[in-house]
Design an enzyme around this catalytic site. Structure first.
Site, mmCIF file in Angstrom:
data_model
loop_
_atom_site.group_PDB
_atom_site.id
_atom_site.type_symbol
_atom_site.label_atom_id
_atom_site.label_comp_id
_atom_site.label_asym_id
_atom_site.label_seq_id
_atom_site.Cartn_x
_atom_site.Cartn_y
_atom_site.Cartn_z
ATOM 1 N N LYS A 1 10.759 -35.973 -38.038
ATOM 2 C CA LYS A 1 10.648 -36.634 -39.343
ATOM 3 C C LYS A 1 9.639 -35.860 -40.190
ATOM 4 O O LYS A 1 8.495 -35.634 -39.774
ATOM 5 C CB LYS A 1 10.152 -38.058 -39.116
ATOM 6 C CG LYS A 1 10.715 -39.069 -40.070
ATOM 7 C CD LYS A 1 10.317 -40.441 -39.568
ATOM 8 C CE LYS A 1 10.721 -41.531 -40.494
ATOM 9 N NZ LYS A 1 10.069 -42.785 -40.134
HETATM 10 C C1 E4P Z 1 11.373 -45.143 -42.175
HETATM 11 O O1 E4P Z 1 11.770 -44.394 -41.291
HETATM 12 C C2 E4P Z 1 10.025 -45.694 -42.260
HETATM 13 O O2 E4P Z 1 9.424 -45.710 -40.981
HETATM 14 C C3 E4P Z 1 9.974 -47.126 -42.725
HETATM 15 O O3 E4P Z 1 11.227 -47.645 -43.034
HETATM 16 C C4 E4P Z 1 8.865 -47.421 -43.661
HETATM 17 O O4 E4P Z 1 8.965 -48.735 -44.111
HETATM 18 P P1 E4P Z 1 7.776 -49.578 -44.740
HETATM 19 O O5 E4P Z 1 7.844 -49.441 -46.207
HETATM 20 O O6 E4P Z 1 8.071 -50.971 -44.284
HETATM 21 O O7 E4P Z 1 6.498 -49.039 -44.146
#
Ligand code: E4P
Length: 225
Positions: free
Chosen positions: A89
């Protein structure tokens, strides 16, 4: 078998992941540094990731924390040394795009994260991302239309025939799941709480209660007859 929108769980918590995996509804897991920071600091991250992978077995996104391209690539190599199946990622920055470009040349799958606009999504796809994560909830949080951005991205993907898989991310409530599916997103990554909430309906609970109450009547009769 035709498979609709896949559900991933957005979590690094073993107990949550175990519970949801047992339901058979998830095919992957996305983690991020903030999710990992909520877990026991005495357990090394690689151990947490390995346990998650053992439970779910499918997609697993592991995020780099370097901000320069070389650092990101080094981290990707390290992550892959302990989990070759990992998807790396990478944040949506200029340095991140260069890392995605290099990793895609090496056929290493990447998930570009923190994507908030169609132009960012296009850039990520052009750099060679395998996955592009559109953050719905965080857009809503600042008064913008997260689902609207996802719809624009899906329309572009359709018109252009792009191959990178869109992940609807930053999901805050079950309607985000519904809207992601309606927009044609192939994947939504959903926190534990929202996944569990999405399974519930008050009429299911009330209906089951009535069935069990009625079953107790005939069950008692057939036992005493
Ligand atoms: C995506 O891969 C992220 O980990 C995640 O969806 C972030 O979401 P949040 O806005 O709830 O932190």
């Amino acid at each position: 078998m035709v498979v609709g929108m896949q559900l991933f769980i957005d979590s690094a918590n073993i107990s949550e992941i175990q519970q949801v995996a047992a339901l058979g509804i998830i095919s992957g897991v996305t983690t991020n540094p903030s999710l990992l920071a909520k877990e026991d600091p005495s357990t090394p991250v690689e151990k947490i990731i390995a346990s998650i992978h053992e439970i779910v077995g499918g997609h697993i996104s592991v995020e780099v924390v370097s901000t320069d391209t070389e650092g990101m690539i080094r981290e990707a190599e390290e992550i892959l040394s302990w989990l070759p199946e990992a998807t790396i990622k990478i944040p949506m920055t200029a340095a991140g795009l260069s890392a995605v470009y290099e990793l895609s040349r090496r056929e290493i799958p990447t998930n570009v994260t923190l994507v908030f606009s169609p132009t960012q999504a296009l850039a990520a796809a052009n750099a060679g991302a395998r996955y592009v994560s559109i953050f719905l909830g965080r857009l809503d949080d600042i008064g913008q239309d997260g689902v609207g951005v996802l719809r624009q991205v899906m329309e572009i993907w359709d018109v252009q025939g792009l191959e990178a898989e869109i992940i609807a991310a930053s999901i805050r409530h079950p309607m985000h799941i519904v809207e992601a599916a309606r927009a044609g997103a192939p994947i939504a990554t959903v926190p534990y709480k929202v996944l569990m909430q999405s399974l519930k309906h008050p009429l299911t609970d009330a209906g089951l209660e009535a069935f069990l109450r009625d079953a107790a009547k005939w069950h008692k009769q057939s036992v005493t007859a």
